[in-house]
Scaffold this active site. Structure first.
Site, PDB file in Angstrom:
ATOM      1  N   GLU A  44      -2.145   1.285   2.051  1.00  0.00           N
ATOM      2  CA  GLU A  44      -1.312   1.724   0.933  1.00  0.00           C
ATOM      3  C   GLU A  44      -2.241   2.305  -0.130  1.00  0.00           C
ATOM      4  OE1 GLU A  44       0.870  -1.919  -0.071  1.00  0.00           O
ATOM      5  OE2 GLU A  44       2.606  -0.729  -0.567  1.00  0.00           O
TER       6      GLU A  44
ATOM      7  N   ASN B 168       4.016  -5.737   0.037  1.00  0.00           N
ATOM      8  CA  ASN B 168       4.149  -7.126  -0.411  1.00  0.00           C
ATOM      9  C   ASN B 168       5.370  -7.369  -1.292  1.00  0.00           C
ATOM     10  OD1 ASN B 168       2.023  -8.206   1.032  1.00  0.00           O
ATOM     11  ND2 ASN B 168       0.532  -7.452  -0.451  1.00  0.00           N
TER      12      ASN B 168
END
Ligand SMILES: NC(=O)c1ccc[n+]([C@@H]2O[C@H](COP(=O)([O-])OP(=O)(O)OC[C@H]3O[C@@H](n4cnc5c(N)ncnc54)[C@H](O)[C@@H]3O)[C@@H](O)[C@H]2O)c1
Length: 290
Positions: A151, A189
């Site tokens: 990411e 997350n």
């Protein structure tokens, strides 16, 4: 062009990042406050590369060349020639801020800084440095050599050169990038950790035991690992820190960390890396603790 990469923190993630960079032909410097951890990290990388040799994915000379490209030190001056330093120390904003403050005087002016944080604001961490325009989030997944995704997260001040360089490095490491905005815990997350936290609540409330919860999600939702097994793999201290960042950053009670997760962390039961979490790893096969 990035040729010399520094890594701060020689834990599960720092070791993995160092390994993939060295195998890709980059020169790598690793630093950790704990000298023992540096030795452990080198041993782990060597073991992983041996496994790749056994699978026919790497040759012995390639392993030797990769290992020879890695240097370690507890001293941050090891980064004096780095083009990029990736911070991969413990998931705590205070720890990371102190590291970044100490790092800056040891860097050449051209050096970029990336953080592997799982959740903390890139913009806030960038403000601890003298170069927020050269600061970026580069969030590798665990285990780094196996997982395909990185990411990439720009802070408010990150410039386009830095963004493009990190995108190019991600491709050079054989990884695929997903671009996320600078919000608490980014994409992966933000979605994954509330599920893990809910699994811990499910255990806490007695809806199911460790094995039932993991089996249910593996066979019922087709997840490759159960959520509690995955929590142990990530590290419960890291999971708790991410939930705290979500809870505080988004000010929503749905992110409240489960008290049982808090207790496990307080007990030092941090998961696989210490030999005990929701499972006990001291025997030949992991044993559920509840
Ligand atoms: N575990 C995961 O699944 C995962 C996945 C993606 C990102 N991350 C992120 O990567 C980072 C590291 O996580 P990890 O799982 O490798 O943790 P870890 O506990 O395995 O390793 C952390 C390392 O940081 C070192 N450290 C602590 N303070 C330091 C300091 N002041 N200077 C230098 N080194 C210091 C520790 O000695 C330790 O070796 C965290 O920000 C975490 O959120 C973790």
């Amino acid at each position: 062009m990035i040729e010399k990469v520094g890594v701060i923190g020689a834990g599960q993630m720092g070791s993995g990042i160092a390994q993939v960079c060295a195998v890709a032909g980059l020169s790598v410097a690793i630093s950790d406050i704990n000298a023992e951890q540096l030795a452990k990290s080198l041993a782990n990388i060597a073991k992983n590369l041996d496994r790749q040799i056994a699978k026919g994915k790497l040759t012995e000379p390639e392993k030797d060349a990769a290992m020879a490209r890695i240097a370690t030190s507890t001293d941050l001056s090891i980064f004096k020639d780095s083009d990029l330093v990736v911070e991969a120390a413990t998931e705590s904003e205070d720890v990371k801020r102190l590291i970044l403050k100490a790092l800056v005087p040891n860097l050449p002016p051209k050096a970029m800084i990336a953080t592997n944080t799982s959740s903390i604001s890139i913009t806030r961490l960038a403000a601890s440095t003298d170069r927020p325009e050269k600061f970026i989030g580069m969030h590798f997944m665990n285990p780094v050599p196996v997982m395909q995704l990185v990411e990439i997260i720009r802070g408010i001040a990150t410039d386009d050169d830095t963004f493009q360089s990190i995108k190019a490095l991600t491709a050079r490491l054989g990884k695929t990038a997903a671009i996320a905005e600078d919000f608490p815990a980014f994409i992966v997350n933000r979605i994954l950790l509330p599920m893990i936290n809910e699994a811990v609540y499910t255990l806490y409330e007695g809806v199911g035991g460790v094995e039932a919860i993991d089996t249910a999600m593996k066979l019922g939702a087709n997840h490759p690992m159960g959520p509690l097994e995955l929590a142990d793999f990530i590290g419960l201290d890291t999971c708790l820190s991410i939930m705290q960042v979500l809870y505080e950053g988004l000010a929503d009670s749905k992110y409240r960390p489960c008290p049982l997760m808090v207790k496990y962390v307080e007990a030092g039961w941090l998961g696989r890396k210490v030999g005990r979490g929701f499972y006990d790893y001291s025997g030949p096969t992991p044993r559920p603790t509840r």
